[in-house]
Enzyme design. Structure first.
Site, PDB file in Angstrom:
ATOM      1  N   LYS A  43     -20.134  16.256   4.184  1.00 53.70           N
ATOM      2  CA  LYS A  43     -19.377  16.139   2.949  1.00 53.70           C
ATOM      3  C   LYS A  43     -17.925  15.745   3.224  1.00 53.70           C
ATOM      4  O   LYS A  43     -17.212  15.316   2.342  1.00 53.70           O
ATOM      5  CB  LYS A  43     -19.376  17.490   2.202  1.00 53.70           C
ATOM      6  CG  LYS A  43     -20.729  18.027   1.886  1.00 53.70           C
ATOM      7  CD  LYS A  43     -20.571  19.470   1.306  1.00 53.70           C
ATOM      8  CE  LYS A  43     -21.931  20.130   1.237  1.00 53.70           C
ATOM      9  NZ  LYS A  43     -21.826  21.550   0.912  1.00 53.70           N
ATOM     10  N   GLY A  44     -17.510  15.955   4.472  1.00 57.12           N
ATOM     11  CA  GLY A  44     -16.085  15.858   4.800  1.00 57.12           C
ATOM     12  C   GLY A  44     -15.422  14.543   4.444  1.00 57.12           C
ATOM     13  O   GLY A  44     -14.256  14.504   4.058  1.00 57.12           O
ATOM     14  N   ASP A 102     -14.417  11.820   8.461  1.00 62.15           N
ATOM     15  CA  ASP A 102     -13.142  12.516   8.243  1.00 62.15           C
ATOM     16  C   ASP A 102     -12.342  12.701   9.528  1.00 62.15           C
ATOM     17  O   ASP A 102     -11.173  12.349   9.594  1.00 62.15           O
ATOM     18  CB  ASP A 102     -13.387  13.875   7.554  1.00 62.15           C
ATOM     19  CG  ASP A 102     -14.460  14.721   8.232  1.00 62.15           C
ATOM     20  OD1 ASP A 102     -15.005  14.320   9.275  1.00 62.15           O
ATOM     21  OD2 ASP A 102     -14.769  15.807   7.699  1.00 62.15           O
ATOM     22  N   ASP A 105     -13.327  14.943  16.779  1.00 60.40           N
ATOM     23  CA  ASP A 105     -12.855  15.959  17.709  1.00 60.40           C
ATOM     24  C   ASP A 105     -13.321  15.516  19.100  1.00 60.40           C
ATOM     25  O   ASP A 105     -12.636  14.748  19.766  1.00 60.40           O
ATOM     26  CB  ASP A 105     -13.400  17.324  17.274  1.00 60.40           C
ATOM     27  CG  ASP A 105     -12.798  18.475  18.042  1.00 60.40           C
ATOM     28  OD1 ASP A 105     -12.032  18.224  18.981  1.00 60.40           O
ATOM     29  OD2 ASP A 105     -13.088  19.634  17.704  1.00 60.40           O
ATOM     30  N   LYS A 133      -8.324  14.060  16.771  1.00 57.04           N
ATOM     31  CA  LYS A 133      -7.615  15.085  17.543  1.00 57.04           C
ATOM     32  C   LYS A 133      -7.171  14.472  18.858  1.00 57.04           C
ATOM     33  O   LYS A 133      -7.967  13.814  19.540  1.00 57.04           O
ATOM     34  CB  LYS A 133      -8.554  16.261  17.847  1.00 57.04           C
ATOM     35  CG  LYS A 133      -8.987  17.029  16.625  1.00 57.04           C
ATOM     36  CD  LYS A 133      -8.228  18.331  16.482  1.00 57.04           C
ATOM     37  CE  LYS A 133      -8.656  19.076  15.244  1.00 57.04           C
ATOM     38  NZ  LYS A 133      -9.755  20.004  15.511  1.00 57.04           N
ATOM     39  N   PHE A 154      -6.825  23.464  13.850  1.00 57.21           N
ATOM     40  CA  PHE A 154      -7.915  23.396  12.885  1.00 57.21           C
ATOM     41  C   PHE A 154      -7.356  23.001  11.521  1.00 57.21           C
ATOM     42  O   PHE A 154      -6.544  23.703  10.932  1.00 57.21           O
ATOM     43  CB  PHE A 154      -8.682  24.714  12.788  1.00 57.21           C
ATOM     44  CG  PHE A 154      -9.976  24.521  12.065  1.00 57.21           C
ATOM     45  CD1 PHE A 154     -11.091  24.040  12.737  1.00 57.21           C
ATOM     46  CD2 PHE A 154     -10.068  24.748  10.696  1.00 57.21           C
ATOM     47  CE1 PHE A 154     -12.284  23.795  12.057  1.00 57.21           C
ATOM     48  CE2 PHE A 154     -11.261  24.511  10.013  1.00 57.21           C
ATOM     49  CZ  PHE A 154     -12.365  24.039  10.702  1.00 57.21           C
ATOM     50  N   ASP A 161     -13.162  21.153   5.454  1.00 64.88           N
ATOM     51  CA  ASP A 161     -13.395  22.538   5.014  1.00 64.88           C
ATOM     52  C   ASP A 161     -13.271  23.545   6.140  1.00 64.88           C
ATOM     53  O   ASP A 161     -13.327  23.199   7.321  1.00 64.88           O
ATOM     54  CB  ASP A 161     -14.804  22.668   4.445  1.00 64.88           C
ATOM     55  CG  ASP A 161     -15.871  22.630   5.549  1.00 64.88           C
ATOM     56  OD1 ASP A 161     -15.834  21.707   6.377  1.00 64.88           O
ATOM     57  OD2 ASP A 161     -16.703  23.556   5.612  1.00 64.88           O
ATOM     58  N   ARG A 167     -11.704  22.095   0.670  1.00 59.49           N
ATOM     59  CA  ARG A 167     -11.926  20.644   0.644  1.00 59.49           C
ATOM     60  C   ARG A 167     -11.094  19.943  -0.429  1.00 59.49           C
ATOM     61  O   ARG A 167     -10.740  18.779  -0.289  1.00 59.49           O
ATOM     62  CB  ARG A 167     -13.407  20.330   0.357  1.00 59.49           C
ATOM     63  CG  ARG A 167     -14.356  20.660   1.486  1.00 59.49           C
ATOM     64  CD  ARG A 167     -15.703  20.000   1.217  1.00 59.49           C
ATOM     65  NE  ARG A 167     -16.792  20.591   1.977  1.00 59.49           N
ATOM     66  CZ  ARG A 167     -17.105  20.259   3.233  1.00 59.49           C
ATOM     67  NH1 ARG A 167     -16.420  19.353   3.864  1.00 59.49           N
ATOM     68  NH2 ARG A 167     -18.116  20.839   3.844  1.00 59.49           N
TER      69      ARG A 167
HETATM   70  P1  5GP Z   1     -17.037  16.080  17.038  1.00 60.10           P
HETATM   71  O1  5GP Z   1     -18.483  15.750  17.214  1.00 60.10           O
HETATM   72  O2  5GP Z   1     -16.154  14.865  17.001  1.00 60.10           O
HETATM   73  O3  5GP Z   1     -16.563  17.068  18.070  1.00 60.10           O
HETATM   74  O4  5GP Z   1     -16.923  16.872  15.692  1.00 60.10           O
HETATM   75  C1  5GP Z   1     -16.583  16.255  14.529  1.00 60.10           C
HETATM   76  C2  5GP Z   1     -16.880  17.143  13.350  1.00 60.10           C
HETATM   77  O5  5GP Z   1     -16.381  18.476  13.556  1.00 60.10           O
HETATM   78  C3  5GP Z   1     -16.164  16.618  12.129  1.00 60.10           C
HETATM   79  O6  5GP Z   1     -16.987  15.750  11.406  1.00 60.10           O
HETATM   80  C4  5GP Z   1     -15.855  17.887  11.364  1.00 60.10           C
HETATM   81  O7  5GP Z   1     -16.961  18.211  10.544  1.00 60.10           O
HETATM   82  C5  5GP Z   1     -15.714  18.946  12.414  1.00 60.10           C
HETATM   83  N1  5GP Z   1     -14.297  19.176  12.768  1.00 60.10           N
HETATM   84  C6  5GP Z   1     -13.681  18.875  13.932  1.00 60.10           C
HETATM   85  N2  5GP Z   1     -12.395  19.237  13.893  1.00 60.10           N
HETATM   86  C7  5GP Z   1     -12.173  19.787  12.681  1.00 60.10           C
HETATM   87  C8  5GP Z   1     -11.014  20.364  12.025  1.00 60.10           C
HETATM   88  O8  5GP Z   1      -9.886  20.449  12.547  1.00 60.10           O
HETATM   89  N3  5GP Z   1     -11.191  20.805  10.758  1.00 60.10           N
HETATM   90  C9  5GP Z   1     -12.394  20.745  10.127  1.00 60.10           C
HETATM   91  N4  5GP Z   1     -12.441  21.219   8.899  1.00 60.10           N
HETATM   92  N5  5GP Z   1     -13.505  20.217  10.698  1.00 60.10           N
HETATM   93  C10 5GP Z   1     -13.385  19.739  11.958  1.00 60.10           C
HETATM   94 MG    MG Z   2     -17.743  15.915   9.399  1.00 63.07          MG
END
Ligand code: 5GP
Ligand code: MG
Length: 181
Positions: A43-44, A102, A105, A133, A154, A161, A167
Site C-alpha cells: 500500500k505504501g 515508496d 531499504d 535509505k 524509521f 506506515d 500513512r
Molecule cells: P527492502 O526490501 O528494500 O529492505 O524493504 C523495503 C520495504 O520495507 C519498503 O517497501 C517498506 O515497506 C519497508 N520499509 C523500509 N524502510 C522503511 C521505513 O523507514 N518506514 C516504513 N514505514 N517502511 C519501511
Molecule cells: Mg513497501
C-alpha cells in the site's frame, strides 16, 4: 494520532511536491508519445503514485496496475525472494513498465519483484522510488528515478506506515522510537 509520535519532519509537503514534480518531468520526456504501464506496490506507494501520475504529461499514455508483495519477515532479508500476494491485471509483454515504490531499504523486495516482472518480457522495465535509505554501502539496485536519499531512520507518512498507521500524514517524518520500543 499523537503529534509527539513524530520526532521530526524530514520532508515537508512542499518539498515532496517539488521533488515529485521533477521526477514526473523526467518521466514525461522519457516516455513522450508512448504507452506506459505504471505499477504501484501497495500500500505504501499509493500516495506517491497518485501524485506522480497526475504530474506526468498527458502525452504519455498511462495505464495503472498494482501489485501486493509480501516478504517473509526477516527470512526475506537472507533469501531476497518476495511472494506476490496480488498480481498484475495486465499482460506486460512488449510494454513499457514503471514500478513505483515508496522506499528502498536493502532493495531486496524490489530486486525480487523486478526479476519476476522482467521474466514476462516487457519492452522496458524501470523503477521510480521516492526514498532510499543511505546504508553507506553499494546499493543492490539503482532506481532510474529516485526522489531523496534519507538517513537510516524509521520513516512514516505520505503512504509509509508503522503497523498500518500514519500513512495519511501529508509529510514524511521520523517516528519516535518510543512508539515501537
Ligand atoms: P527492502 O526490501 O528494500 O529492505 O524493504 C523495503 C520495504 O520495507 C519498503 O517497501 C517498506 O515497506 C519497508 N520499509 C523500509 N524502510 C522503511 C521505513 O523507514 N518506514 C516504513 N514505514 N517502511 C519501511
Ligand atoms: Mg513497501
Amino acid at each position: 494520532m499523537n503529534p509527539a509520535d513524530i520526532k521530526s519532519v524530514l520532508y515537508t509537503t512542499a518539498q515532496i511536491e517539488e521533488r515529485v514534480g521533477e521526477l514526473a518531468a523526467r518521466i514525461s520526456v522519457d516516455y513522450r508519445g508512448e504507452k506506459l504501464i505504471v505499477v504501484g506496490v501497495l500500500k505504501g506507494a499509493s500516495i506517491f503514485m497518485a501524485d506522480l501520475i497526475r504530474k506526468i504529461d498527458p502525452e504519455v499514455d498511462i495505464v495503472l496496475d498494482f501489485v501486493v508483495v509480501s516478504s517473509y519477515g526477516s527470512a526475506a532479508a537472507s533469501s531476497g525472494v518476495v511472494s506476490i500476494k496480488k498480481d498484475l491485471d495486465c499482460d506486460i509483454a512488449g510494454c513499457n513498465v514503471l514500478i513505483v515504490e515508496d522506499i528502498l531499504d536493502t532493495g531486496l523486495t524490489l530486486k525480487s519483484l523486478m526479476e519476476n516482472l522482467r521474466a514476462r518480457g516487457p519492452k522496458s522495465l524501470e523503477v521510480a522510488v521516492l526514498l532510499r535509505k543511505d546504508l553507506g554501502n553499494e546499493p543492490v539496485l539503482k532506481p532510474k528515478y529516485l526522489g531523496m536519499e534519507t538517513p537510516n531512520e524509521f520513516l512514516v507518512g505520505y503512504g509509509l506506515d508503522y503497523d498500518e498507521r500514519y500513512r495519511s500524514l501529508p509529510y514524511i517524518g521520523i517516528l519516535d522510537e518510543r512508539v515501537y520500543q
